[in-house]
Design an enzyme around this catalytic site. Structure first.
Site, mmCIF file in Angstrom:
data_model
loop_
_atom_site.group_PDB
_atom_site.id
_atom_site.type_symbol
_atom_site.label_atom_id
_atom_site.label_comp_id
_atom_site.label_asym_id
_atom_site.label_seq_id
_atom_site.Cartn_x
_atom_site.Cartn_y
_atom_site.Cartn_z
ATOM 1 C CE LYS A 33 -1.913 2.857 2.494
ATOM 2 N NZ LYS A 33 -1.747 4.175 1.818
ATOM 3 C CB CYS B 85 12.415 8.796 9.328
ATOM 4 S SG CYS B 85 13.427 7.831 8.212
ATOM 5 C CD GLU C 1 9.340 12.570 12.197
ATOM 6 O OE1 GLU C 1 8.191 12.134 12.341
ATOM 7 O OE2 GLU C 1 10.254 11.916 11.684
ATOM 8 C CD GLU D 172 12.622 0.490 10.136
ATOM 9 O OE1 GLU D 172 13.169 1.470 10.664
ATOM 10 O OE2 GLU D 172 13.026 -0.667 10.311
HETATM 11 P P1 NAD Z 1 1.761 8.280 7.809
HETATM 12 O O1 NAD Z 1 1.954 7.495 9.063
HETATM 13 O O2 NAD Z 1 0.686 9.286 7.779
HETATM 14 O O3 NAD Z 1 1.457 7.288 6.582
HETATM 15 C C1 NAD Z 1 2.353 6.254 6.219
HETATM 16 C C2 NAD Z 1 1.571 5.193 5.486
HETATM 17 O O4 NAD Z 1 0.688 4.550 6.400
HETATM 18 C C3 NAD Z 1 0.678 5.734 4.365
HETATM 19 O O5 NAD Z 1 0.651 4.800 3.322
HETATM 20 C C4 NAD Z 1 -0.691 5.834 5.045
HETATM 21 O O6 NAD Z 1 -1.774 5.774 4.153
HETATM 22 C C5 NAD Z 1 -0.665 4.631 5.960
HETATM 23 N N1 NAD Z 1 -1.458 4.732 7.192
HETATM 24 C C6 NAD Z 1 -1.770 5.838 7.902
HETATM 25 N N2 NAD Z 1 -2.465 5.486 9.005
HETATM 26 C C7 NAD Z 1 -2.586 4.130 8.987
HETATM 27 C C8 NAD Z 1 -3.186 3.172 9.862
HETATM 28 N N3 NAD Z 1 -3.825 3.538 10.968
HETATM 29 N N4 NAD Z 1 -3.088 1.851 9.541
HETATM 30 C C9 NAD Z 1 -2.437 1.456 8.422
HETATM 31 N N5 NAD Z 1 -1.872 2.325 7.542
HETATM 32 C C10 NAD Z 1 -1.932 3.648 7.837
HETATM 33 O O7 NAD Z 1 3.200 8.886 7.467
HETATM 34 P P2 NAD Z 1 3.575 9.858 6.278
HETATM 35 O O8 NAD Z 1 3.069 11.214 6.609
HETATM 36 O O9 NAD Z 1 3.187 9.242 4.982
HETATM 37 O O10 NAD Z 1 5.186 9.825 6.364
HETATM 38 C C11 NAD Z 1 5.897 10.584 7.266
HETATM 39 C C12 NAD Z 1 6.284 9.787 8.491
HETATM 40 O O11 NAD Z 1 6.984 8.597 8.099
HETATM 41 C C13 NAD Z 1 7.242 10.550 9.370
HETATM 42 O O12 NAD Z 1 6.837 10.443 10.714
HETATM 43 C C14 NAD Z 1 8.578 9.853 9.152
HETATM 44 O O13 NAD Z 1 9.467 9.947 10.214
HETATM 45 C C15 NAD Z 1 8.152 8.450 8.905
HETATM 46 N N6 NAD Z 1 9.208 7.719 8.154
HETATM 47 C C16 NAD Z 1 10.003 6.823 8.811
HETATM 48 C C17 NAD Z 1 11.031 6.157 8.132
HETATM 49 C C18 NAD Z 1 11.943 5.168 8.845
HETATM 50 O O14 NAD Z 1 12.619 4.393 8.168
HETATM 51 N N7 NAD Z 1 12.002 5.144 10.177
HETATM 52 C C19 NAD Z 1 11.243 6.417 6.793
HETATM 53 C C20 NAD Z 1 10.425 7.326 6.143
HETATM 54 C C21 NAD Z 1 9.394 7.979 6.848
#
Ligand code: NAD
Length: 490
Positions: free
Chosen positions: A182, A290, A394, A256
């Site tokens: 997804k 991140c 963050e 992650e």
């Molecule tokens: P997000 O959590 O809003 O969404 C990430 C993904 O999860 C999207 O595909 C979203 O549709 C899905 N999602 C959202 N809520 C969900 C739920 N309850 N159940 C299942 N899926 C769900 O994050 P974002 O805004 O897309 O990305 C930014 C975040 O990602 C930041 O906090 C960043 O630190 C983190 N990030 C972490 C890493 C790492 O390797 N640690 C790498 C990249 C980004």
């Protein structure tokens, strides 16, 4: 390549090797450097997710029976195809994320390198499925088998589309799993293109499936009864929701999540090198990392000189569209820009002093760089209290806070005083000190006098609220396997 027509929505489901339209409302993909729509994609309902998982259940039977040699060949073919199509994939990353060309090139190169690494792991013994266990009873022999965990949900964010997916998909395939991906609802086009590459590389239908959609689609996928493991990258809040729903069925999870990482500069560090590491650590990908080192700790004797040079470096950077040769791209969306701006305003209201960039005009209507896209000029703040939101939360945008320290132990205490623990960077000319500080940092990865290089060979992941488990390296494959012991007469 994606048909950029806005009249007809692109099929948002890839199930059993076929493109289908999801029954959910189509979403519009926006180019963040122009704020203009570039494509419409249909989305998946819970029923569509069910169909995708059903296809993966069938795909799993086929794929887990393949030899490591066969898996390696398919992974190598995917890597070759990414290399062969790199120019159009780079253009796609630039268009969908507004990334400057050099950033988009790194993303595409990293995705290919990840598939190639796991292709090699399939044949060099690193993914080996069976090991002998020596037992104290000579009449018996023991074996441990690393078996595929099952159908996996791979849920990814928007900041490094295709790369984050490659980090999950390549080891999952090497391990023998079938998957449903997804992608982020903001950037689904890169993963849609990746599905075409996977199919052309000869991966059997049903082994890799895709559903486009937002949070509800992700939640339906993560909580599906037939999904054995969720590999999730995204915000800490969403990761916690995934972990809660996984608890019901003891579903496996790798998470992650977010970060609030520190970069520590000692007074023996070459100043220009330290400034460059701090600039890229905070502002690469417009700070939407991140691993952003958005808390910079600098030894007091060089603090003021460091801040002066970092501000000059930030002022010299140009925020703009990829085709304008800008060094910093836009934020991903208007929502994200407003979020970053709101956090910055809160931080300044609580006493932080902004020395450049967007922070100088936080309250004004001219607060953002021009050009129509979601630009945000790089901002350096000082006078940031340890309880300030800019120090604790963050930001996920180009905002960095700099704080002085007086001793090595104070620097370590300040760096570790965080709810997160993803990465850290140490800058010092003293090798022994570099090792000491690296050992003391409560994180998953430390760079000593090194830019934020990530290699498929080295692990990725954090401690505390930055997540659970490790990706990449051999650990990345083990994360998609379960252990089974077999004991039999010798
Ligand atoms: P997000 O959590 O809003 O969404 C990430 C993904 O999860 C999207 O595909 C979203 O549709 C899905 N999602 C959202 N809520 C969900 C739920 N309850 N159940 C299942 N899926 C769900 O994050 P974002 O805004 O897309 O990305 C930014 C975040 O990602 C930041 O906090 C960043 O630190 C983190 N990030 C972490 C890493 C790492 O390797 N640690 C790498 C990249 C980004």
């Amino acid at each position: 390549m994606i048909n950029a027509s806005l009249e007809t929505a692109h099929a948002g489901l890839f199930i059993e090797g076929e493109w289908r339209h999801g029954a959910g409302a189509p979403l519009t993909v926006i180019d963040p450097s122009t704020a203009l729509p570039i494509a419409r994609v249909s989305t998946a309902t819970a029923d569509d997710v069910d169909a995708a998982v059903g296809a993966a259940v069938k795909g799993l039977r086929v794929w887990r029976a393949t030899t490591l040699h066969e898996r390696g060949a398919r992974l190598a073919a995917i890597a070759d195809a990414i290399d062969a199509r790199k120019d159009e994939l780079i253009a796609l990353q630039m268009r969908c994320n507004g990334k400057p060309r050099f950033e988009a090139e790194l993303d595409v190169g990293d995705a290919a390198a990840t598939f190639r690494y796991y292709a090699q792991c399939c044949v060099n013994g690193l993914v080996e499925g069976i090991e002998t266990v020596s037992l104290p009873d000579p009449a018996l022999t023991g074996q441990v088998r690393h078996e595929p965990v099952g159908v996996c949900a791979l849920i990814v964010p928007w900041n490094f589309p295709m790369v984050t997916t490659a980090w999950k998909l390549a080891p999952a395939l090497a391990a023998g799993c079938a998957v449903v991906i997804k992608p982020s609802e903001l950037t689904p086009l890169a993963e849609i293109e990746l599905m075409r590459i996977v199919a052309a590389a000869g991966v059997p239908a049903g082994v890799v499936n895709l559903v486009v959609g937002g949070r509800d689609t992700g939640a339906a996928l993560a909580s599906h009864r037939r999904v054995a493991k969720v590999s999730f990258t995204g915000s800490t809040a969403a990761g916690q929701a995934v972990m809660r729903s996984a608890a019901d069925r003891m579903q496996r999870v790798s998470l992650e999540l977010g970060g609030k990482s520190a970069l520590i500069v000692f007074d023996d560090a070459p100043l220009d090198d330290a400034v460059e590491l701090a600039f890229n650590g905070a502002f690469f990908n417009a700070g939407q990392m991140c691993s952003a080192t958005s808390r910079v700790l600098v030894a007091r004797p060089i603090h003021d000189a460091f801040v002066e040079r970092l501000v000059a470096r930030a002022n010299a950077a140009t925020a703009g569209a990829p085709d304008d040769d800008a060094t910093i791209g836009p934020l991903i969306s208007e929502t994200q820009r407003e979020r970053v701006r709101a956090l910055l305003v809160r931080g300044i209201d609580d006493g932080a002093r902004s020395l450049c960039g967007e922070g100088l005009a936080t309250a004004g209507a001219d607060a953002v760089a021009d050009g129509g896209g979601y630009f945000f000029r790089p901002t350096v703040c000082v006078g940031v209290d340890m309880n300030n939101v800019l120090w604790r939360e963050e930001i996920f945008g180009p905002v960095v806070s700099v704080h002085p320290f007086d001793s090595e132990s104070e620097a370590i205490d300040l760096a570790n005083d965080s709810d997160y623990g993803l990465v850290a960077t140490v800058v010092t000319a003293d090798a022994a000190r570099g090792e000491r500080v690296a050992a003391a940092c409560e994180v998953g990865l430390v760079w000593i006098n090194t830019p934020q290089l990530v290699f498929p060979q080295a692990g990725w992941g954090g401690v505390k609220r930055s997540g659970l488990g490790r990706e990449l390296g051999p650990w990345g494959v083990r994360a998609f396997q379960e252990l089974k012991h077999v004991i039999r007469p010798a």
